[in-house]
Design a protein around this motif. Structure first.
Motif, PDB file in Angstrom:
ATOM      1  N   PHE A 106      13.794 -19.423  12.196  1.00 26.43           N
ATOM      2  CA  PHE A 106      14.768 -19.161  11.126  1.00 26.43           C
ATOM      3  C   PHE A 106      16.181 -19.494  11.632  1.00 26.43           C
ATOM      4  O   PHE A 106      16.962 -20.189  10.973  1.00 26.43           O
ATOM      5  CB  PHE A 106      14.647 -17.694  10.705  1.00 26.43           C
ATOM      6  CG  PHE A 106      15.350 -17.337   9.408  1.00 26.43           C
ATOM      7  CD1 PHE A 106      15.878 -18.306   8.565  1.00 26.43           C
ATOM      8  CD2 PHE A 106      15.458 -15.998   9.020  1.00 26.43           C
ATOM      9  CE1 PHE A 106      16.517 -17.954   7.369  1.00 26.43           C
ATOM     10  CE2 PHE A 106      16.081 -15.648   7.829  1.00 26.43           C
ATOM     11  CZ  PHE A 106      16.613 -16.626   7.015  1.00 26.43           C
TER      12      PHE A 106
ATOM     13  N   LEU B 118      24.004 -26.555  10.429  1.00 21.93           N
ATOM     14  CA  LEU B 118      25.414 -26.292  10.752  1.00 21.93           C
ATOM     15  C   LEU B 118      25.943 -27.277  11.790  1.00 21.93           C
ATOM     16  O   LEU B 118      27.130 -27.582  11.807  1.00 21.93           O
ATOM     17  CB  LEU B 118      25.590 -24.853  11.248  1.00 21.93           C
ATOM     18  CG  LEU B 118      25.400 -23.784  10.168  1.00 21.93           C
ATOM     19  CD1 LEU B 118      25.422 -22.399  10.794  1.00 21.93           C
ATOM     20  CD2 LEU B 118      26.453 -23.892   9.079  1.00 21.93           C
TER      21      LEU B 118
ATOM     22  N   THR C 244      19.382 -20.672   2.343  1.00 25.46           N
ATOM     23  CA  THR C 244      19.425 -19.226   2.563  1.00 25.46           C
ATOM     24  C   THR C 244      18.969 -18.464   1.319  1.00 25.46           C
ATOM     25  O   THR C 244      18.234 -17.484   1.409  1.00 25.46           O
ATOM     26  CB  THR C 244      20.856 -18.812   2.953  1.00 25.46           C
ATOM     27  OG1 THR C 244      21.171 -19.413   4.212  1.00 25.46           O
ATOM     28  CG2 THR C 244      20.987 -17.320   3.071  1.00 25.46           C
TER      29      THR C 244
ATOM     30  N   PHE D 115      18.860 -10.699   8.128  1.00 32.53           N
ATOM     31  CA  PHE D 115      19.271 -11.941   8.803  1.00 32.53           C
ATOM     32  C   PHE D 115      19.741 -12.955   7.745  1.00 32.53           C
ATOM     33  O   PHE D 115      20.814 -13.576   7.872  1.00 32.53           O
ATOM     34  CB  PHE D 115      18.078 -12.479   9.605  1.00 32.53           C
ATOM     35  CG  PHE D 115      18.404 -13.565  10.602  1.00 32.53           C
ATOM     36  CD1 PHE D 115      19.706 -13.930  10.898  1.00 32.53           C
ATOM     37  CD2 PHE D 115      17.384 -14.239  11.264  1.00 32.53           C
ATOM     38  CE1 PHE D 115      19.985 -14.942  11.834  1.00 32.53           C
ATOM     39  CE2 PHE D 115      17.652 -15.248  12.191  1.00 32.53           C
ATOM     40  CZ  PHE D 115      18.959 -15.594  12.463  1.00 32.53           C
ATOM     41  N   ALA D 116      18.953 -13.095   6.687  1.00 37.84           N
ATOM     42  CA  ALA D 116      19.326 -14.034   5.616  1.00 37.84           C
ATOM     43  C   ALA D 116      20.631 -13.602   4.937  1.00 37.84           C
ATOM     44  O   ALA D 116      21.487 -14.431   4.616  1.00 37.84           O
ATOM     45  CB  ALA D 116      18.192 -14.143   4.595  1.00 37.84           C
TER      46      ALA D 116
ATOM     47  N   ASN E 194      23.755 -14.752   6.669  1.00 36.79           N
ATOM     48  CA  ASN E 194      24.112 -16.126   6.278  1.00 36.79           C
ATOM     49  C   ASN E 194      24.863 -16.140   4.961  1.00 36.79           C
ATOM     50  O   ASN E 194      25.898 -16.789   4.809  1.00 36.79           O
ATOM     51  CB  ASN E 194      22.846 -16.966   6.056  1.00 36.79           C
ATOM     52  CG  ASN E 194      22.192 -17.405   7.342  1.00 36.79           C
ATOM     53  OD1 ASN E 194      22.574 -16.959   8.409  1.00 36.79           O
ATOM     54  ND2 ASN E 194      21.205 -18.267   7.232  1.00 36.79           N
TER      55      ASN E 194
ATOM     56  N   ALA F 100      31.690 -21.403   7.638  1.00 38.01           N
ATOM     57  CA  ALA F 100      30.608 -22.176   8.259  1.00 38.01           C
ATOM     58  C   ALA F 100      30.755 -22.179   9.782  1.00 38.01           C
ATOM     59  O   ALA F 100      29.759 -22.064  10.504  1.00 38.01           O
ATOM     60  CB  ALA F 100      30.592 -23.603   7.709  1.00 38.01           C
TER      61      ALA F 100
ATOM     62  N   LEU G 146      29.615 -18.854  11.039  1.00 36.63           N
ATOM     63  CA  LEU G 146      28.157 -18.715  10.990  1.00 36.63           C
ATOM     64  C   LEU G 146      27.501 -19.497  12.119  1.00 36.63           C
ATOM     65  O   LEU G 146      26.480 -19.070  12.658  1.00 36.63           O
ATOM     66  CB  LEU G 146      27.611 -19.175   9.630  1.00 36.63           C
ATOM     67  CG  LEU G 146      26.093 -19.042   9.475  1.00 36.63           C
ATOM     68  CD1 LEU G 146      25.615 -17.616   9.736  1.00 36.63           C
ATOM     69  CD2 LEU G 146      25.647 -19.489   8.080  1.00 36.63           C
ATOM     70  N   ARG G 147      28.102 -20.628  12.477  1.00 34.28           N
ATOM     71  CA  ARG G 147      27.517 -21.391  13.572  1.00 34.28           C
ATOM     72  C   ARG G 147      27.531 -20.568  14.860  1.00 34.28           C
ATOM     73  O   ARG G 147      26.548 -20.511  15.597  1.00 34.28           O
ATOM     74  CB  ARG G 147      28.289 -22.703  13.751  1.00 34.28           C
ATOM     75  CG  ARG G 147      27.580 -23.650  14.663  1.00 34.28           C
ATOM     76  CD  ARG G 147      28.127 -25.057  14.567  1.00 34.28           C
ATOM     77  NE  ARG G 147      27.669 -25.830  15.706  1.00 34.28           N
ATOM     78  CZ  ARG G 147      28.119 -27.040  16.011  1.00 34.28           C
ATOM     79  NH1 ARG G 147      29.036 -27.601  15.250  1.00 34.28           N
ATOM     80  NH2 ARG G 147      27.655 -27.672  17.049  1.00 34.28           N
TER      81      ARG G 147
ATOM     82  N   THR H 276      24.966 -17.807  14.590  1.00 33.35           N
ATOM     83  CA  THR H 276      23.602 -18.315  14.745  1.00 33.35           C
ATOM     84  C   THR H 276      23.262 -18.501  16.221  1.00 33.35           C
ATOM     85  O   THR H 276      22.155 -18.168  16.663  1.00 33.35           O
ATOM     86  CB  THR H 276      23.458 -19.645  13.986  1.00 33.35           C
ATOM     87  OG1 THR H 276      23.630 -19.388  12.589  1.00 33.35           O
ATOM     88  CG2 THR H 276      22.104 -20.264  14.207  1.00 33.35           C
TER      89      THR H 276
ATOM     90  N   ALA I 148      22.621 -15.142  17.544  1.00 29.00           N
ATOM     91  CA  ALA I 148      21.326 -14.608  17.086  1.00 29.00           C
ATOM     92  C   ALA I 148      20.192 -15.185  17.930  1.00 29.00           C
ATOM     93  O   ALA I 148      19.260 -14.476  18.310  1.00 29.00           O
ATOM     94  CB  ALA I 148      21.104 -14.934  15.610  1.00 29.00           C
ATOM     95  N   ARG I 149      20.301 -16.469  18.253  1.00 28.59           N
ATOM     96  CA  ARG I 149      19.247 -17.069  19.065  1.00 28.59           C
ATOM     97  C   ARG I 149      19.232 -16.493  20.473  1.00 28.59           C
ATOM     98  O   ARG I 149      18.163 -16.285  21.069  1.00 28.59           O
ATOM     99  CB  ARG I 149      19.415 -18.579  19.095  1.00 28.59           C
ATOM    100  CG  ARG I 149      18.732 -19.204  17.888  1.00 28.59           C
ATOM    101  CD  ARG I 149      17.623 -20.121  18.320  1.00 28.59           C
ATOM    102  NE  ARG I 149      18.231 -21.295  18.890  1.00 28.59           N
ATOM    103  CZ  ARG I 149      17.978 -21.712  20.129  1.00 28.59           C
ATOM    104  NH1 ARG I 149      17.151 -21.050  20.910  1.00 28.59           N
ATOM    105  NH2 ARG I 149      18.565 -22.793  20.567  1.00 28.59           N
TER     106      ARG I 149
ATOM    107  N   ILE J 108      17.499 -13.207  20.385  1.00 23.24           N
ATOM    108  CA  ILE J 108      16.041 -13.390  20.347  1.00 23.24           C
ATOM    109  C   ILE J 108      15.532 -13.767  21.741  1.00 23.24           C
ATOM    110  O   ILE J 108      14.530 -13.218  22.210  1.00 23.24           O
ATOM    111  CB  ILE J 108      15.671 -14.460  19.295  1.00 23.24           C
ATOM    112  CG1 ILE J 108      16.077 -13.985  17.897  1.00 23.24           C
ATOM    113  CG2 ILE J 108      14.181 -14.784  19.350  1.00 23.24           C
ATOM    114  CD1 ILE J 108      16.139 -15.084  16.834  1.00 23.24           C
TER     115      ILE J 108
END
Lengths: 356, 356
Positions: free
Chosen positions: A138, A146, A161, B138-139, B142, B154, B157-158, B161, B164-165, B168
């Motif tokens: 995801f 992006l 999204t 999570f969605a 975004n 944007a 958010l990059r 993201t 977030a990775r 994880i």
């Protein structure tokens, strides 16, 4: 149509569905593999197993990676906006990543043990890996769009999204329906629109958005994709009961084992009459049990026969045809190169006649 | 510093940490609630339970929603770029959504039954809801940033993201370490940098990015946030063993119960000497068992005492102080209003002395 579009159409051609699917797979797989390779071990290997690139022991494999309808649609989507198919590739990859994120999580939630002729990820690598790798795919979908660093990339991700949230809503509805005695046909269609329609719709708009199409064009393309998704799901529901395990890669009576309130079931229950009532009694009794695992093949076959007798199978086939017709209709409202339109029609035709 | 920044500093003030946390909570909660209210039932209620807005029976509650360090940082981050704190609100909310997405999934993967003095979501509403609502949050993260429809949204958010990775990745490392006999201090720090540093770093850059700061400023702010996160996690690791359950909201010896290879444990194991070796023997024997559930309080207390004797507790306290100092140092490399800097220092001080 602008002269630029006319020029672009010159290189377009009518393609067979097989070559459209192949083109989608061939053009999108390198970027998909690149994205997955960014994952830290062991998640990269778990994802590679899920996509069929390696087997459970880590050896290279050429497993069934799915039909790849979505990548094919994303490339046609770019062409619909007068752009080169390659423009749609990051969209195709992002949509595939979201699709597979949802498969990883849904298989775990649903307890599905088989997908694409292989054991599912949670079954091989455990629930934690299914959750983590789903989450990671995801996040990768975001990254891929992006990293383009364009306004179009952000617009495409916004649509993706929205689709991802509908996907999640649909899975939530699907789960809640399994615990309810009655689900209306309308509720089932809403759930399937969320679970399947939304992401197919996004696949059909994402390439066009990346190619610079405005929201009106993107919305119209999504309309086609939404109904295509409902046609797709109606066929899936038929295959989920009457599909050939050797072809579908799922267990026999797969949806009945999971007590899915799929279209044939809810249509049969809504039909009334003797078969419908017997089916209702049997399913209500099954629901008293914790698992459907102790039903034998003959008992599942009996339930399937009742669904057919009550008209659930025929109604669902008709529904697939209805949604297919509505999708084609929506397609004719969008201005696009004629070859692209014909290819999109061919894909829609394929979706309703497929056997897996 | 630009005149615009000078002007903005006039309305800034030194605030107590309590008022910084309160401001973060007060300004971000309305948008957070709005976002969560978009979820379809029952996910909206499950999320509301997780955030402490309702109890397990759906009655309004004023539960502990967490310390809200991240929203406080996101608002200061906007001010660091010379913008109004409100500019950071969508960033604060997006970061909180990602943070809580990870809590929902991690609690399930780790089998944690308690968080913030309440049963965790998977325990109350089942694993499927924990997965689904996590995915949905999570969605939503975004959505909140993309709906701004700006280049800054944007860009923010990059960064989110990427964080977030890493989150994880960190959870994947954490899980794999639980099944290994030995984990080096470096591996543990890398895992904690991913699991805690990355999102705190993003909280400290997100407001500035939304306020128009360039990547150099954002990166420097993330440097502060990353080390703050490592200090934060070192303290968390201490609380995970020696924290007061009534204050932390977790079980006694929480991290030992879960066999976490947290900093005090790996530092004690790396120290050598009698206590270290006895600890290694005990943990190796524990690892042979399926669960740690049958160890009694005295046995956990004995393990904790060995960790302390081997120097793991003291080393981790020192590490928190070292990371705190590095964070403050990074802060002084960024040009920002002095009051904002003082407030960020105050938050860093708070993080290392907190008791929950």
């Amino acid at each position: 149509m602008s002269p630029a579009n006319d020029e672009a159409t010159e290189v377009l051609e009518d393609r067979s569905v097989a070559s459209l699917l192949e083109r989608g797979r061939t053009l999108s797989t390198p970027l998909l593999k690149q994205a997955v390779a960014r994952l830290a071990a062991p998640m990269d290997a778990v994802a590679a197993y899920h996509f069929g690139w390696i087997d459970a022991d880590g050896r290279p494999a050429h497993g069934d990676g799915g039909k790849a309808v979505r990548p094919a649609l994303a490339l046609l989507s770019a062409e619909a906006a007068g752009a080169a198919p390659e423009v749609g590739v990051p969209g195709a990859v992002a949509v595939e990543l979201v699709h597979n994120f949802s498969l990883l999580h849904d298989d775990l939630m649903d307890g599905d043990e088989q997908r694409r002729h292989r054991d599912t990820v949670w079954k091989v690598h455990g629930p934690a890996q299914a959750i983590l790798v789903g989450d990671a795919l995801f996040a990768l979908a975001n990254e891929v769009l992006l990293e383009l660093g364009t306004v179009e990339g952000a617009r495409a991700l916004r649509r993706l999204t929205v689709a991802a949230r509908k996907l999640i809503d649909g899975q939530a509805q699907d789960i809640s329906y399994e615990h309810r005695d009655r689900v209306t046909v309308e509720e089932c269609l809403e759930m399937e629109g969320n679970k399947t329609g939304a992401l197919l719709a996004c696949a059909v708009s994402v390439g066009a958005v990346l190619g610079g199409a405005d929201d009106t064009v993107a919305d119209a393309l999504e309309d086609y994709g939404h109904h295509l998704g409902l046609a797709f799901q109606a066929v899936d529901d038929l295959l989920g009961i009457w599909g050939e395990p050797a072809t579908t890669g799922k267990q026999t009576w797969s949806d009945l084992r999971q007590r899915k309130k799929s279209l044939p079931v809810v249509a049969a229950l809504a039909a009334g009459g003797e078969a419908s009532e017997e089916l209702a009694r049997l399913l209500a009794a099954d629901a008293e049990e914790t698992e459907n695992g102790d039903l034998d093949e003959a008992e599942f076959a009996h339930r399937a026969a009742l669904i057919e007798k009550a008209g659930g199978r025929e109604w669902t086939s008709e529904e697939a045809r209805r949604q297919h017709a509505t999708a084609i209709e929506a397609l004719h409202r969008v201005d696009m190169p004629e070859q692209v339109r014909r290819n999109l029609v061919a894909l829609a035709d394929f979706v309703v006649v497929r056997e897996k």
